[in-house]
Design a protein around this motif. Structure first.
Motif, PDB file in Angstrom:
ATOM      1  N   GLN D  25      24.963   1.267  24.153  1.00 27.79           N
ATOM      2  CA  GLN D  25      24.919  -0.082  23.473  1.00 27.79           C
ATOM      3  C   GLN D  25      23.737  -1.028  24.386  1.00 27.79           C
ATOM      4  O   GLN D  25      23.746  -0.914  25.480  1.00 27.79           O
ATOM      5  N   VAL D  26      23.006  -1.788  23.486  1.00 27.48           N
ATOM      6  CA  VAL D  26      22.130  -2.744  23.996  1.00 27.48           C
ATOM      7  C   VAL D  26      22.832  -3.935  24.157  1.00 27.48           C
ATOM      8  O   VAL D  26      23.318  -4.658  23.423  1.00 27.48           O
ATOM      9  N   LEU D  27      22.849  -4.763  25.528  1.00 27.38           N
ATOM     10  CA  LEU D  27      23.651  -5.809  25.802  1.00 27.38           C
ATOM     11  C   LEU D  27      22.371  -6.777  26.249  1.00 27.38           C
ATOM     12  O   LEU D  27      21.377  -6.631  26.881  1.00 27.38           O
ATOM     13  N   GLN D  28      22.363  -8.090  25.507  1.00 23.00           N
ATOM     14  CA  GLN D  28      21.619  -9.142  25.865  1.00 23.00           C
ATOM     15  C   GLN D  28      22.457 -10.130  26.911  1.00 23.00           C
ATOM     16  O   GLN D  28      23.495 -10.531  26.800  1.00 23.00           O
ATOM     17  N   ILE D  29      21.744 -10.156  28.005  1.00 19.54           N
ATOM     18  CA  ILE D  29      22.642 -10.581  29.179  1.00 19.54           C
ATOM     19  C   ILE D  29      22.677 -12.202  29.311  1.00 19.54           C
ATOM     20  O   ILE D  29      21.776 -12.677  28.528  1.00 19.54           O
ATOM     21  N   LEU D  30      23.854 -12.802  29.483  1.00 22.47           N
ATOM     22  CA  LEU D  30      23.930 -14.135  29.167  1.00 22.47           C
ATOM     23  C   LEU D  30      23.791 -14.959  30.576  1.00 22.47           C
ATOM     24  O   LEU D  30      24.015 -14.396  31.411  1.00 22.47           O
ATOM     25  N   ASP D  31      23.310 -16.183  30.492  1.00 24.18           N
ATOM     26  CA  ASP D  31      23.174 -16.950  31.526  1.00 24.18           C
ATOM     27  C   ASP D  31      24.404 -17.699  31.936  1.00 24.18           C
ATOM     28  O   ASP D  31      25.407 -17.579  31.233  1.00 24.18           O
ATOM     29  N   ILE D  32      24.352 -18.429  33.114  1.00 27.36           N
ATOM     30  CA  ILE D  32      25.416 -19.085  33.531  1.00 27.36           C
ATOM     31  C   ILE D  32      26.288 -20.128  32.535  1.00 27.36           C
ATOM     32  O   ILE D  32      27.438 -20.432  32.595  1.00 27.36           O
ATOM     33  N   ALA D  33      25.416 -20.464  31.575  1.00 24.86           N
ATOM     34  CA  ALA D  33      25.913 -21.396  30.670  1.00 24.86           C
ATOM     35  C   ALA D  33      26.540 -20.704  29.251  1.00 24.86           C
ATOM     36  O   ALA D  33      26.867 -21.066  28.278  1.00 24.86           O
ATOM     37  N   GLY D  34      26.352 -19.262  29.423  1.00 27.25           N
ATOM     38  CA  GLY D  34      26.844 -18.485  28.210  1.00 27.25           C
ATOM     39  C   GLY D  34      25.716 -18.328  27.236  1.00 27.25           C
ATOM     40  O   GLY D  34      25.903 -17.661  26.023  1.00 27.25           O
ATOM     41  N   LYS D  35      24.465 -18.706  27.453  1.00 29.99           N
ATOM     42  CA  LYS D  35      23.399 -18.691  26.434  1.00 29.99           C
ATOM     43  C   LYS D  35      22.644 -17.424  26.612  1.00 29.99           C
ATOM     44  O   LYS D  35      22.592 -16.697  27.718  1.00 29.99           O
ATOM     45  N   PRO D  36      22.271 -16.550  25.582  1.00 23.09           N
ATOM     46  CA  PRO D  36      21.739 -15.311  25.657  1.00 23.09           C
ATOM     47  C   PRO D  36      20.363 -15.626  26.384  1.00 23.09           C
ATOM     48  O   PRO D  36      19.715 -16.504  26.222  1.00 23.09           O
ATOM     49  N   SER D  37      20.026 -14.707  27.486  1.00 26.87           N
ATOM     50  CA  SER D  37      18.656 -14.692  28.292  1.00 26.87           C
ATOM     51  C   SER D  37      17.732 -13.836  27.502  1.00 26.87           C
ATOM     52  O   SER D  37      18.028 -13.134  26.743  1.00 26.87           O
ATOM     53  N   GLU D  38      16.665 -13.761  28.199  1.00 30.10           N
ATOM     54  CA  GLU D  38      15.578 -12.735  27.632  1.00 30.10           C
ATOM     55  C   GLU D  38      15.736 -11.402  28.076  1.00 30.10           C
ATOM     56  O   GLU D  38      14.873 -10.691  28.002  1.00 30.10           O
ATOM     57  N   THR D  39      16.764 -11.275  29.007  1.00 25.99           N
ATOM     58  CA  THR D  39      16.678  -9.821  29.481  1.00 25.99           C
ATOM     59  C   THR D  39      18.019  -8.950  29.068  1.00 25.99           C
ATOM     60  O   THR D  39      18.900  -9.725  28.315  1.00 25.99           O
ATOM     61  N   TYR D  40      18.078  -7.598  28.911  1.00 26.46           N
ATOM     62  CA  TYR D  40      18.727  -6.851  28.578  1.00 26.46           C
ATOM     63  C   TYR D  40      19.110  -5.674  29.401  1.00 26.46           C
ATOM     64  O   TYR D  40      18.317  -5.516  30.274  1.00 26.46           O
ATOM     65  N   VAL D  41      19.990  -4.854  28.998  1.00 29.86           N
ATOM     66  CA  VAL D  41      20.251  -3.655  29.779  1.00 29.86           C
ATOM     67  C   VAL D  41      21.076  -2.783  28.582  1.00 29.86           C
ATOM     68  O   VAL D  41      21.512  -3.171  27.637  1.00 29.86           O
ATOM     69  N   VAL D  42      20.718  -1.608  28.735  1.00 29.60           N
ATOM     70  CA  VAL D  42      21.252  -0.407  27.924  1.00 29.60           C
ATOM     71  C   VAL D  42      22.462   0.043  28.725  1.00 29.60           C
ATOM     72  O   VAL D  42      22.156   0.614  29.837  1.00 29.60           O
ATOM     73  N   ALA D  43      23.596  -0.057  28.111  1.00 32.28           N
ATOM     74  CA  ALA D  43      25.060   0.273  28.989  1.00 32.28           C
ATOM     75  C   ALA D  43      25.576   1.402  28.045  1.00 32.28           C
ATOM     76  O   ALA D  43      25.539   1.466  27.145  1.00 32.28           O
ATOM     77  N   ILE D  44      26.432   2.328  28.874  1.00 31.04           N
ATOM     78  CA  ILE D  44      27.112   3.151  28.199  1.00 31.04           C
ATOM     79  C   ILE D  44      28.528   2.556  28.026  1.00 31.04           C
ATOM     80  O   ILE D  44      29.059   1.961  28.806  1.00 31.04           O
ATOM     81  N   ASP D  45      29.170   2.655  26.841  1.00 27.98           N
ATOM     82  CA  ASP D  45      30.411   1.882  26.585  1.00 27.98           C
ATOM     83  C   ASP D  45      31.683   2.831  26.833  1.00 27.98           C
ATOM     84  O   ASP D  45      32.022   3.733  26.462  1.00 27.98           O
ATOM     85  N   ALA D  46      32.367   2.098  27.576  1.00 24.40           N
ATOM     86  CA  ALA D  46      33.601   2.925  28.256  1.00 24.40           C
ATOM     87  C   ALA D  46      34.777   2.269  27.713  1.00 24.40           C
ATOM     88  O   ALA D  46      36.231   2.804  28.063  1.00 24.40           O
ATOM     89  N   VAL D  47      34.667   1.316  26.964  1.00 20.26           N
ATOM     90  CA  VAL D  47      36.044   0.431  26.348  1.00 20.26           C
ATOM     91  C   VAL D  47      35.983   0.269  24.966  1.00 20.26           C
ATOM     92  O   VAL D  47      36.883  -0.344  24.505  1.00 20.26           O
TER      93      VAL D  47
END
Lengths: 99, 99, 99, 99, 99
Positions: D25-47
């Motif tokens: 899954q591609v995740l858009q990382i959220l900032d401290i205010a809950g807004k989407p940042s410009e950074t991402y990570v690809v993570a394996i989904d365990a849930v």
């Protein structure tokens, strides 16, 4: 994991003995829009990736969890070649559509 | 891994006992174009690198996967001396062409 | 590893039991020219460093590879006190020359 | 851990054999205010997270501590689906209030 | 380790089974002057910290070295509540002086 494009290679004859026979690929890390960033990583290739391909790499101790890299001083490994990458229903990258 | 140029050394007589006899090299990290960046890392040398050489280093737990650094409090190790570095068919660095 | 200057301490009476008796030092991380940066890390002291000294620290799992920090929830350890730091033949720091 | 929003997927048929059957899954990382940042990570989904959901992911060796990712070359795993996220008494995100 | 202020919580009912019963705290990371930065981390609480407290957290594999987090997919743990933080002889933070 992050996504990168294989853009080159590093040759190193003088290296830790556990690294004999492994291939060092230079990856240009892609941003969230699929554009090449200014950052890179040198990764050991565990899946037979070629220059120009978009790949996924794992960093840190997880980079040692492939047959090729087990117990080696390696902190980045190409563990998958990307076929397609989709964001919000749009195709950012599709290998079969590349020239 | 990232690429760096050996630009100096750190001497530390008072250190964790497991680090006795190891050499601390200062690496200036190179950017994707092969230019020195403003960032550095101090790495333990596992391959006999000298000042001025371009090397590759591994960070994190992988830095403990050489004979020299096994079980030591070391988070960066020089695990290869670079002979050549090629990007998109162009040679960014070739050790034999350096003065 | 990176280099830092010990600039302070953190006191914490309520902590994980494995951390009893350990000393938390605040390090101001030094840049490549030996100047203090705006970044810091709190590290456990494994070598008896004092405020004002320039030290080297290891991060991540390697921070648990000293006798003091084995199996503790510690991700940064001071593993050496720096005597001298030399870059391209010039001394950036020499402990014996400090006031 | 950091919080991210699932915004897409990566398909990779050619990958390390330990990764067969896992979902990237591609995740858009959220900032401290809950807004989407410009950074991402690809993570394996365990849930069992789906596109559009806000999730929490663990990085590094901790990403291998789920049943799905044990001993795999994976450095990021979705280990929780977020129901609610509260900061200083205010609700930044509440799944049940989303459309 | 870095210092952070507990500013909130994350609730997640659907999570990896090893995480049942653990508390996710949102930390606003403090800078070298003790001021809140714009960065955060979600950490599992191993010491009973409450909202408003200044704490210390460990990241990476070291986050699994508490009784609460052993073998869990957790990459950040609160391992100490800060009583006092002193830099160059000046008190940056003293819990007993806070309102």
């Amino acid at each position: 994991m992050l996504l990168g494009k294989v853009i080159g290679t590093v040759v190193a004859s003088q290296k830790d003995t556990k690294l004999e026979g492994l291939k060092f690929q230079v990856l240009q890390i892609l941003d969230i829009a699929g554009k090449p960033s200014e950052t890179y990583v040198v990764a050991i290739d565990a899946v037979g990736a070629g220059v120009g391909e978009v790949v996924m790499y794992a960093a840190g101790s997880s980079a040692r969890q492939t047959g090729a890299t087990h117990n080696t001083p390696c902190d980045a490994v190409i563990m998958a070649i990307v076929d397609a990458w989709t964001l919000e229903g749009k195709t950012v990258y599709n290998k079969s559509e590349e020239g």
